[in-house]
Design an enzyme around this catalytic site. Structure first.
Site, mmCIF file in Angstrom:
data_model
loop_
_atom_site.group_PDB
_atom_site.id
_atom_site.type_symbol
_atom_site.label_atom_id
_atom_site.label_comp_id
_atom_site.label_asym_id
_atom_site.label_seq_id
_atom_site.Cartn_x
_atom_site.Cartn_y
_atom_site.Cartn_z
ATOM 1 N N LYS A 5 -18.907 -9.370 -35.339
ATOM 2 C CA LYS A 5 -17.601 -9.045 -34.751
ATOM 3 C C LYS A 5 -17.666 -9.476 -33.292
ATOM 4 O O LYS A 5 -18.210 -8.763 -32.439
ATOM 5 C CB LYS A 5 -17.337 -7.538 -34.866
ATOM 6 C CG LYS A 5 -15.867 -7.161 -35.010
ATOM 7 C CD LYS A 5 -15.013 -7.507 -33.817
ATOM 8 C CE LYS A 5 -15.104 -6.477 -32.717
ATOM 9 N NZ LYS A 5 -14.372 -6.909 -31.481
ATOM 10 N N GLU B 263 -27.969 -2.873 -26.570
ATOM 11 C CA GLU B 263 -28.138 -3.422 -25.217
ATOM 12 C C GLU B 263 -26.866 -3.059 -24.458
ATOM 13 O O GLU B 263 -25.791 -3.594 -24.746
ATOM 14 C CB GLU B 263 -28.357 -4.937 -25.297
ATOM 15 C CG GLU B 263 -29.691 -5.251 -25.967
ATOM 16 C CD GLU B 263 -29.942 -6.710 -26.274
ATOM 17 O OE1 GLU B 263 -29.013 -7.523 -26.112
ATOM 18 O OE2 GLU B 263 -31.061 -7.035 -26.685
ATOM 19 N N CYS C 135 -24.708 -8.304 -17.386
ATOM 20 C CA CYS C 135 -25.282 -6.957 -17.497
ATOM 21 C C CYS C 135 -26.496 -6.802 -16.588
ATOM 22 O O CYS C 135 -26.777 -5.719 -16.099
ATOM 23 C CB CYS C 135 -25.670 -6.676 -18.932
ATOM 24 S SG CYS C 135 -26.796 -7.917 -19.580
ATOM 25 N N GLU D 173 -20.817 1.347 -13.176
ATOM 26 C CA GLU D 173 -20.875 -0.094 -13.431
ATOM 27 C C GLU D 173 -19.479 -0.683 -13.231
ATOM 28 O O GLU D 173 -18.519 -0.255 -13.860
ATOM 29 C CB GLU D 173 -21.335 -0.361 -14.867
ATOM 30 C CG GLU D 173 -21.482 -1.846 -15.150
ATOM 31 C CD GLU D 173 -21.812 -2.145 -16.611
ATOM 32 O OE1 GLU D 173 -21.176 -1.567 -17.514
ATOM 33 O OE2 GLU D 173 -22.698 -2.988 -16.836
#
Ligand code: NAD
Length: 486
Positions: free
Chosen positions: A178, A254, A288, A390
């Site tokens: 996906k 992750e 990231c 973040e």
């Protein structure tokens, strides 16, 4: 204008509901494609096709032949390099200079490295003493885990998807992917490659759509899936875990980060500046592993901030295929609103805006894109939201520190634990600080220097498990012990 459908059992399949969504070029805000959204029926069909292929031709294929096919996938991506490059850059807005060095080559490499590794991984054996003196031989066998759901983000679409699909297929699993709703294009191209090189039907399937109440949730929580490997936000990871709980489906995650960069006064300043600049602004800050908190030892602080700001001001926004472009846009209008929200919060919290803080002036053809200025702040408190949360944009907060203990405590004062960068020419300090940082990956005097054989993943809220090299096999295989009484 392109049209993308599901890829199920080797065929392009339109959504039964007829529901579609738009794929937008982030650099212009213009619609570039139409994507069919998968409902439960398509997800069920994709999982069933993957299950069927597991025990069918794929499961029976000799390892050598399976590995040869994966090498052919890598070679075909390279043959169609320009097509993959244009698709990736149009979907993300990232400059071709970046994607041609990183995203597309890594998309191919991810198939080669895991195909080569699988052939060379030993398993253990033990001889057990038994009272009759004959003994018993124990040996371990690795078997594919089964049907793997691969749920992907938008920041490095081909690279991060193949990082999971490569080892999953090398280990003999089948997959249902996906891709992010923002970046469906290169996954659709890869489906074509699978057919071109003759990967059996049902081994690689793709469903398109969103997360909650859409293809992402249906797939990750599907009872027919044996493992979910996911890259994305930590909060999405929590939602996926909840969906997996009823079926006790294993996960490999992750997730997000709020990574520190630590610049000691004994560093090589030019290297530290260059590396920090890349770690903050590469891919418009949407990495990231990127640095959003920079800690600089006090004697260097003013000089470092001034020079980092200069490098930020030299970045050139522009079209992906313009050779002079060095920074692209953010992925979407929603993400831009989030990043600009942090720009506003930083101001309200009393930050000094060293550079940026707004939106750039751009020519008319790019005016509808999702652009923001590269931004550097100083002077924020350690508990201010832009320092703790973040942001995933081209921005960082730079703060002075005095000694090693202080900076290690500051760096570790976060719920995340993905990566860190340390800049020092003192060898003992490099080892000491690297060991003390609560992060799955620490770079010393470098950033984003990746060796695909090494463990990759995060501590704390930044992930569950490690992928990379033989570590990927921990998730993509089941280890079985056989005990034979002699
Ligand atoms: P996201 O979590 O919003 O979405 C990722 C994927 O999950 C998308 O395909 C989305 O459709 C799907 N999804 C969303 N909600 C879902 C649900 N409830 N159930 C199932 N699927 C769902 O992340 P994003 O915005 O695409 O990517 C940015 C995030 O990814 C950042 O937090 C970044 O740090 C993280 N990231 C981490 C790594 C890493 O290696 N640790 C790498 C890249 C990005």
């Amino acid at each position: 204008m392109f049209e993308i459908r599901q890829f199920i059992d080797g065929e392009d399949v339109p959504s039964a509901s007829g529901v579609t969504f738009e794929d937008v070029d982030p650099a212009t805000g213009k619609v570039i494609g139409i994507v069919h959204e998968a409902g439960r029926a398509e997800v069920d069909a994709a999982v069933a096709a993957a299950r069927e292929a597991l025990t069918g031709p794929w499961g029976r294929l000799p390892t050598e032949r399976r590995m040869a096919l994966l090498h052919q996938v890598a070679a075909r991506i390279e043959q169609r390099f320009d097509e993959f490059l244009a698709a990736e850059c149009l979907d993300t807005g990232k400059p071709a200079s970046l994607a041609s060095r990183i995203d597309i080559p890594r998309g191919a490499a991810n198939f080669r490295i895991f195909a080569d590794l699988v052939k060379n991984v030993p398993t253990e054996s033990f001889m057990l003493d038994t009272p009759d003196g004959e003994g018993a031989l124990n040996y371990a066998l690795r078997r594919p885990k089964g049907v793997i759901a691969v749920v992907c983000p938008w920041n490095l679409p081909l690279l991060l998807m193949t990082w999971k699909v490569g080892p999953a297929l090398a280990c003999g699993n089948t997959v249902v992917v996906k891709p992010s709703e923002e970046t469906p294009h290169t996954t659709a191209l890869l489906a074509g490659v699978m057919n071109e090189v003759g990967v059996p039907r049902g081994v690689f399937n793709v469903v398109h759509g969103f997360g909650p109440d859409s293809a992402g949730e249906y797939l990750a929580g599907h009872p027919g899936v044996d493992g979910v490997t996911f890259t994305g936000e930590s909060i999405t990871g929590s939602a996926i875990m909840a969906g997996c709980a009823p079926h006790v489906t294993q996960v490999s995650f992750e997730l997000g980060g709020k990574n520190p960069g630590i610049v000691f006064a004994d560093c090589d300043l030019d290297k530290a500046l260059e590396g920090t600049m890349r770690s903050v602004f590469a891919n418009c800050g949407q990495v990231c592993l990127g640095t959003e908190r920079v800690y600089v030892q006090r004697p260097l602080f003013d000089d470092f901030v001034e020079r980092l700001a200069k490098t930020a001001e030299e970045l050139r926004p522009g079209a992906w295929n313009d050779e002079t472009t060095t920074i692209g846009p953010l992925i979407s209008a929603t993400h831009r609103a989030k990043v600009l929200g942090y720009y506003k919060q930083a101001l309200e919290a009393g930050a000094t805006v060293v550079t940026g803080g707004g939106v750039p002036d751009l020519p008319d053809d790019l005016a509808g894109g999702h652009w923001v200025q590269p931004t550097i702040w100083t002077g924020l408190a350690d508990d201010a939201a832009p320092v703790r949360e973040e942001i995933f944009g081209p921005c960082c907060h730079v703060r002075p520190f005095d000694d090693e203990d202080e900076v290690v405590a500051l760096a570790n004062d976060t719920r995340y634990g993905l990566a860190g960068a340390v800049w020092t020419e003192n060898l003992a300090r490099a080892h000491r600080v690297a060991a003390r940082l609560e992060a799955g990956i620490v770079w010393v005097n470098s950033w984003f220097l990746r060796d695909l054989r090494t463990p990759f993943g995060g501590m704390k809220h930044s992930g569950i498990g490690r992928e990379g090299g033989v570590h990927s096999f921990e998730f993509y295989t089941e280890l079985k012990n056989v005990c034979i009484k002699l």
